[in-house]
Design a protein around this motif. Sequence first.
Motif, PDB file in Angstrom:
ATOM      1  N   SER A 173       8.993  -1.466  -4.730  1.00 26.86           N
ATOM      2  CA  SER A 173       7.839  -1.154  -3.414  1.00 26.86           C
ATOM      3  C   SER A 173       6.429  -1.725  -3.278  1.00 26.86           C
ATOM      4  N   SER A 174       6.019  -1.930  -4.739  1.00 30.84           N
ATOM      5  CA  SER A 174       4.652  -2.517  -5.127  1.00 30.84           C
ATOM      6  C   SER A 174       4.601  -3.670  -4.442  1.00 30.84           C
ATOM      7  N   ILE A 175       5.555  -4.684  -4.369  1.00 29.54           N
ATOM      8  CA  ILE A 175       5.307  -6.004  -3.820  1.00 29.54           C
ATOM      9  C   ILE A 175       5.149  -5.634  -2.141  1.00 29.54           C
ATOM     10  N   LEU A 176       5.808  -4.748  -1.455  1.00 28.19           N
ATOM     11  CA  LEU A 176       5.428  -4.535  -0.127  1.00 28.19           C
ATOM     12  C   LEU A 176       4.333  -3.424   0.078  1.00 28.19           C
ATOM     13  N   GLY A 177       4.088  -2.417  -0.894  1.00 29.02           N
ATOM     14  CA  GLY A 177       3.138  -1.690  -0.801  1.00 29.02           C
ATOM     15  C   GLY A 177       1.590  -2.237  -1.029  1.00 29.02           C
ATOM     16  N   GLN A 178       1.567  -3.321  -1.784  1.00 33.89           N
ATOM     17  CA  GLN A 178       0.302  -3.836  -2.231  1.00 33.89           C
ATOM     18  C   GLN A 178      -0.589  -4.096  -0.535  1.00 33.89           C
ATOM     19  N   SER A 179       0.090  -4.404   0.446  1.00 34.30           N
ATOM     20  CA  SER A 179      -0.861  -4.761   1.590  1.00 34.30           C
ATOM     21  C   SER A 179      -1.422  -3.502   2.099  1.00 34.30           C
ATOM     22  N   PHE A 180      -0.963  -2.309   1.838  1.00 33.33           N
ATOM     23  CA  PHE A 180      -1.390  -1.067   2.212  1.00 33.33           C
ATOM     24  C   PHE A 180      -2.818  -0.559   1.543  1.00 33.33           C
ATOM     25  N   PHE A 181      -2.767  -1.059   0.195  1.00 31.96           N
ATOM     26  CA  PHE A 181      -3.676  -0.699  -0.675  1.00 31.96           C
ATOM     27  C   PHE A 181      -4.690  -1.957  -1.123  1.00 31.96           C
ATOM     28  N   GLU A 182      -5.143  -2.499  -0.098  1.00 29.79           N
ATOM     29  CA  GLU A 182      -5.871  -3.570  -0.404  1.00 29.79           C
ATOM     30  C   GLU A 182      -7.487  -3.344  -0.666  1.00 29.79           C
ATOM     31  N   CYS A 208      11.833  -5.203   3.530  1.00 30.16           N
ATOM     32  CA  CYS A 208      11.990  -6.362   2.610  1.00 30.16           C
ATOM     33  C   CYS A 208      13.384  -6.280   1.839  1.00 30.16           C
ATOM     34  N   HIS A 209      13.937  -7.209   1.495  1.00 29.81           N
ATOM     35  CA  HIS A 209      14.858  -7.405   0.763  1.00 29.81           C
ATOM     36  C   HIS A 209      14.529  -7.927  -0.585  1.00 29.81           C
ATOM     37  N   TYR A 248       2.838   1.184 -15.190  1.00 30.59           N
ATOM     38  CA  TYR A 248       1.944   0.187 -14.977  1.00 30.59           C
ATOM     39  C   TYR A 248       2.624  -1.026 -14.469  1.00 30.59           C
ATOM     40  N   ILE A 249       1.737  -1.758 -13.732  1.00 26.39           N
ATOM     41  CA  ILE A 249       1.928  -3.108 -13.173  1.00 26.39           C
ATOM     42  C   ILE A 249       1.699  -4.043 -14.192  1.00 26.39           C
ATOM     43  N   LEU A 250       2.386  -4.803 -14.598  1.00 24.77           N
ATOM     44  CA  LEU A 250       2.036  -5.913 -15.768  1.00 24.77           C
ATOM     45  C   LEU A 250       1.762  -7.357 -14.891  1.00 24.77           C
ATOM     46  N   GLU A 251       2.475  -7.527 -13.927  1.00 20.12           N
ATOM     47  CA  GLU A 251       2.216  -8.704 -13.107  1.00 20.12           C
ATOM     48  C   GLU A 251       2.295  -8.422 -11.675  1.00 20.12           C
ATOM     49  N   LEU A 252       1.479  -9.038 -10.642  1.00 21.75           N
ATOM     50  CA  LEU A 252       1.988  -8.692  -9.148  1.00 21.75           C
ATOM     51  C   LEU A 252       1.354  -9.955  -8.461  1.00 21.75           C
ATOM     52  N   THR A 253       2.256 -10.454  -7.742  1.00 21.74           N
ATOM     53  CA  THR A 253       1.874 -11.305  -6.575  1.00 21.74           C
ATOM     54  C   THR A 253       2.568 -10.795  -5.396  1.00 21.74           C
ATOM     55  N   LYS A 254       2.595 -11.814  -4.296  1.00 17.13           N
ATOM     56  CA  LYS A 254       3.090 -11.348  -2.877  1.00 17.13           C
ATOM     57  C   LYS A 254       4.534 -11.588  -3.038  1.00 17.13           C
ATOM     58  N   GLU A 255       5.104 -12.232  -4.096  1.00 21.74           N
ATOM     59  CA  GLU A 255       6.742 -12.306  -4.119  1.00 21.74           C
ATOM     60  C   GLU A 255       7.227 -11.619  -5.329  1.00 21.74           C
ATOM     61  N   LYS A 256       6.397 -11.297  -6.372  1.00 21.62           N
ATOM     62  CA  LYS A 256       7.135 -10.804  -7.661  1.00 21.62           C
ATOM     63  C   LYS A 256       6.120  -9.635  -8.219  1.00 21.62           C
ATOM     64  N   VAL A 257       6.853  -8.902  -8.938  1.00 24.00           N
ATOM     65  CA  VAL A 257       6.063  -7.627  -9.579  1.00 24.00           C
ATOM     66  C   VAL A 257       6.924  -7.307 -10.822  1.00 24.00           C
ATOM     67  N   ILE A 265      -2.098  -3.002 -14.345  1.00 18.50           N
ATOM     68  CA  ILE A 265      -2.618  -2.524 -13.120  1.00 18.50           C
ATOM     69  C   ILE A 265      -2.062  -0.882 -13.218  1.00 18.50           C
ATOM     70  N   ASN A 266      -2.906  -0.079 -12.962  1.00 19.08           N
ATOM     71  CA  ASN A 266      -2.480   1.537 -13.102  1.00 19.08           C
ATOM     72  C   ASN A 266      -1.337   1.343 -11.646  1.00 19.08           C
ATOM     73  N   ILE A 267      -0.378   1.723 -11.628  1.00 19.12           N
ATOM     74  CA  ILE A 267       0.592   1.692 -10.305  1.00 19.12           C
ATOM     75  C   ILE A 267       0.267   2.645  -9.559  1.00 19.12           C
ATOM     76  N   HIS A 268      -0.575   3.968  -9.847  1.00 14.71           N
ATOM     77  CA  HIS A 268      -0.960   4.724  -8.715  1.00 14.71           C
ATOM     78  C   HIS A 268      -1.967   4.098  -7.718  1.00 14.71           C
ATOM     79  N   GLN A 269      -2.340   3.020  -7.671  1.00 12.67           N
ATOM     80  CA  GLN A 269      -3.257   2.233  -6.507  1.00 12.67           C
ATOM     81  C   GLN A 269      -2.163   1.558  -5.723  1.00 12.67           C
ATOM     82  N   PHE A 270      -0.704   1.492  -6.028  1.00  9.71           N
ATOM     83  CA  PHE A 270       0.203   1.132  -4.955  1.00  9.71           C
ATOM     84  C   PHE A 270       1.183   2.011  -4.707  1.00  9.71           C
ATOM     85  N   LEU A 271       1.341   3.044  -4.933  1.00  8.35           N
ATOM     86  CA  LEU A 271       2.429   3.909  -4.725  1.00  8.35           C
ATOM     87  C   LEU A 271       2.125   5.365  -4.313  1.00  8.35           C
TER      88      LEU A 271
END
Length: 147
Positions: free
Chosen positions: A67-76, A120-121, A26-35, A9-15
């Motif tokens: 920040s991709s973990i938290l930022g993904q909700s802004f870029f749905e 987030c922590h 690039y994002i190689l793996e992304l879930t709600k808890e892990k990137v 995934i191109n990280i520009h979509q999330f940052l």
Amino acid sequence: MDIKEDHIINIHQFLPHRTPMLMADYILELTKEKVVTSFEILKDNIFVHQNEFVEAGLIENLAQTCSSILGQSFFENPEADTKVIGFITNIKKIEIFALPKVGNKIISKASLISQYENICHIFCETFNQDELLIRAEINLFIQEIKQ
């Protein structure tokens, strides 16, 4: 880690970051808890000094990965022109073991420990192949900028 080209995934979509401050490719793996992200260190990077990617660059790479973990909700919605801003609010613990060189492709992994609204922590590590470069626990805050 085996990189599966069809899952990148191109990280520009999330940052919100752009060159010269974009420290993840690039994002190689992304879930709600892990990137998991990848980043190739180029010689013209602003954090390269004497052919090494310095500590500040490693920390910025980790922060952008986290920040991709938290930022993904802004870029749905990929069509939306969303603008966000993020801040490191706290570095709880950090250990730097080695610095990668120009030409290395580093892999950063982050796992969500806890989250309260937009804060987030996160636990994170960066590797050059099997060598651990940095390990940290950081807190991040991300907010949408109203236009």
